[in-house]
Design an enzyme around this catalytic site. Structure first.
Site, mmCIF file in Angstrom:
data_model
loop_
_atom_site.group_PDB
_atom_site.id
_atom_site.type_symbol
_atom_site.label_atom_id
_atom_site.label_comp_id
_atom_site.label_asym_id
_atom_site.label_seq_id
_atom_site.Cartn_x
_atom_site.Cartn_y
_atom_site.Cartn_z
ATOM 1 N N ASN A 277 0.827 -1.208 0.000
ATOM 2 C CA ASN A 277 0.000 0.000 0.000
ATOM 3 C C ASN A 277 0.862 1.260 0.000
ATOM 4 O O ASN A 277 1.952 1.298 0.593
ATOM 5 C CB ASN A 277 -1.025 -0.005 1.141
ATOM 6 N N GLU B 100 -3.154 -4.106 -3.439
ATOM 7 C CA GLU B 100 -3.652 -4.806 -4.623
ATOM 8 C C GLU B 100 -3.553 -3.933 -5.874
ATOM 9 O O GLU B 100 -3.418 -4.445 -6.989
ATOM 10 C CB GLU B 100 -5.109 -5.231 -4.405
HETATM 11 N N1 THU Z 1 -5.268 -1.750 2.561
HETATM 12 C C1 THU Z 1 -4.731 -2.465 1.525
HETATM 13 O O1 THU Z 1 -3.632 -2.148 1.047
HETATM 14 N N2 THU Z 1 -5.423 -3.499 1.027
HETATM 15 C C2 THU Z 1 -6.628 -3.928 1.507
HETATM 16 O O2 THU Z 1 -7.264 -4.780 0.900
HETATM 17 C C3 THU Z 1 -7.127 -3.383 2.784
HETATM 18 C C4 THU Z 1 -6.552 -2.059 3.163
HETATM 19 C C5 THU Z 1 -4.545 -0.584 3.056
HETATM 20 C C6 THU Z 1 -5.198 0.728 2.710
HETATM 21 C C7 THU Z 1 -4.617 1.642 3.756
HETATM 22 O O3 THU Z 1 -3.370 2.119 3.268
HETATM 23 C C8 THU Z 1 -4.360 0.732 4.944
HETATM 24 O O4 THU Z 1 -4.457 -0.606 4.460
HETATM 25 C C9 THU Z 1 -5.359 0.913 6.069
HETATM 26 O O5 THU Z 1 -6.664 0.803 5.607
#
Ligand code: THU
Length: 132
Positions: free
Chosen positions: A45, A58
């Protein structure tokens, strides 16, 4: 494709949590997937100061999929920095469905499930084709 090396995929996902940019949530996510040609693609992320438009792990993964030659996703896993398996958010289930369809194997906290059980009755490319 049989004989998926889930431990290798999980290790790749956990490793890439270390490259997440998550200064706002302090919640690092790593994702890894096996592609139908055997390669592994990963993502982490990447947040920004406009909180609502951060990129989930993702997003990076599907970008790498396409940037490195495309193909279909066969198996997917994601985790937090502790290595605990987590489920993709709703938007990201849709993203993954686009590139893996109903048969994409999803590594969930309750075991490996096909995408058809993780995103039932998904809207997808076939719906567009059908009514155009
Ligand atoms: N996040 C992801 O990268 N993938 C997911 O499927 C769930 C949430 C990230 C988004 C944000 O940067 C952090 O997790 C907290 O929500």
């Amino acid at each position: 494709m049989t004989g998926i090396d889930w431990e290798r995929l999980r290790a790749a996902a956990r490793e890439v949590t270390g490259r997440a940019y998550a200064p706002y949530s302090d919640y690092q996510v790593g994702a890894a997937a096996l592609v139908d040609d055997g390669r592994i693609v990963v993502g982490c992320n990447v947040e920004n100061a406009s909180y609502g438009v951060g990129l989930c792990a993702e997003c990076g993964l599907v970008s790498q999929l396409n940037a490195t030659g495309g193909g279909r996703l066969v198996a997917f896993t994601c985790c937090n920095k502790l290595g605990e398996r987590i489920m993709p958010c709703g938007r990201c289930r849709q993203l993954l469905f686009e590139f893996g369809g109903n048969g994409l194997l999803m590594d969930t906290p309750v075991g490996v499930l096909p995408m058809s059980e993780v995103l039932p009755q998904a809207f997808g490319p076939a719906d567009l084709d059908h009514a155009r």
